[in-house]
Scaffold this motif. Structure first.
Motif, PDB file in Angstrom:
ATOM      1  N   GLU A 146       0.800  -1.093  -0.202  1.00 14.80           N
ATOM      2  CA  GLU A 146      -0.007  -0.052   0.001  1.00 14.80           C
ATOM      3  C   GLU A 146       0.831   1.214  -0.061  1.00 14.80           C
ATOM      4  O   GLU A 146       1.918   1.248   0.720  1.00 14.80           O
ATOM      5  N   GLU A 147       0.488   1.953  -0.851  1.00 16.60           N
ATOM      6  CA  GLU A 147       1.347   3.335  -0.637  1.00 16.60           C
ATOM      7  C   GLU A 147       1.269   4.143   0.655  1.00 16.60           C
ATOM      8  O   GLU A 147       0.552   4.156   1.172  1.00 16.60           O
ATOM      9  N   GLY A 148       2.601   4.311   0.849  1.00 16.91           N
ATOM     10  CA  GLY A 148       2.952   5.154   2.168  1.00 16.91           C
ATOM     11  C   GLY A 148       2.966   4.201   3.382  1.00 16.91           C
ATOM     12  O   GLY A 148       3.294   4.594   4.497  1.00 16.91           O
ATOM     13  N   ALA A 149       2.911   2.764   3.284  1.00 16.70           N
ATOM     14  CA  ALA A 149       2.957   2.057   4.020  1.00 16.70           C
ATOM     15  C   ALA A 149       4.194   0.954   4.124  1.00 16.70           C
ATOM     16  O   ALA A 149       4.574   0.774   2.626  1.00 16.70           O
ATOM     17  N   GLY A 150       4.636  -0.056   4.847  1.00 18.69           N
ATOM     18  CA  GLY A 150       5.514  -0.718   4.806  1.00 18.69           C
ATOM     19  C   GLY A 150       6.928  -0.330   4.779  1.00 18.69           C
ATOM     20  O   GLY A 150       7.229   0.793   5.602  1.00 18.69           O
ATOM     21  N   PHE A 151       7.763  -0.753   4.228  1.00 22.13           N
ATOM     22  CA  PHE A 151       9.344  -0.539   4.204  1.00 22.13           C
ATOM     23  C   PHE A 151       9.876   0.611   3.511  1.00 22.13           C
ATOM     24  O   PHE A 151       8.904   0.813   2.290  1.00 22.13           O
ATOM     25  N   GLY A 152      10.834   1.516   3.664  1.00 22.73           N
ATOM     26  CA  GLY A 152      11.193   2.659   3.073  1.00 22.73           C
ATOM     27  C   GLY A 152      10.394   3.989   3.185  1.00 22.73           C
ATOM     28  O   GLY A 152      10.515   4.644   2.172  1.00 22.73           O
ATOM     29  N   THR A 153       9.453   3.767   3.940  1.00 24.09           N
ATOM     30  CA  THR A 153       8.525   5.001   4.464  1.00 24.09           C
ATOM     31  C   THR A 153       8.587   5.446   5.744  1.00 24.09           C
ATOM     32  O   THR A 153       8.861   4.682   6.738  1.00 24.09           O
TER      33      THR A 153
END
Length: 69
Positions: free
Chosen positions: A24-31
């Motif tokens: 999902e955009e804005g979620a998870g790794f690298g944010t």
């Protein structure tokens, strides 16, 4: 993801589990943000958190854990 999380919640006799979709955009790794759903065993209602900074997500999870006990 939710059905699998519910199975894991039951199979491992957990009190709660936190689920997120890393695609999902804005979620998870690298944010710096995440959106999660907290699933509970028993009578507690599940909680959907909006997109928040990860620090705030952690505080909300801790708040929900505190409510459990």
């Amino acid at each position: 993801m939710i059905p699998n999380a519910r199975k894991k919640l039951a199979a491992k006799s957990l009190d709660a589990i936190v689920v997120n979709n890393p695609r999902e955009e804005g979620a998870g790794f690298g944010t710096w943000t995440n959106r999660v759903k907290i699933l509970f065993a028993g009578d507690m209602n599940d909680v959907d958190l909006p997109l928040l900074p990860k620090y705030d997500v952690a505080l909300k999870i801790l708040d929900q854990i505190h409510k459990m006990f």
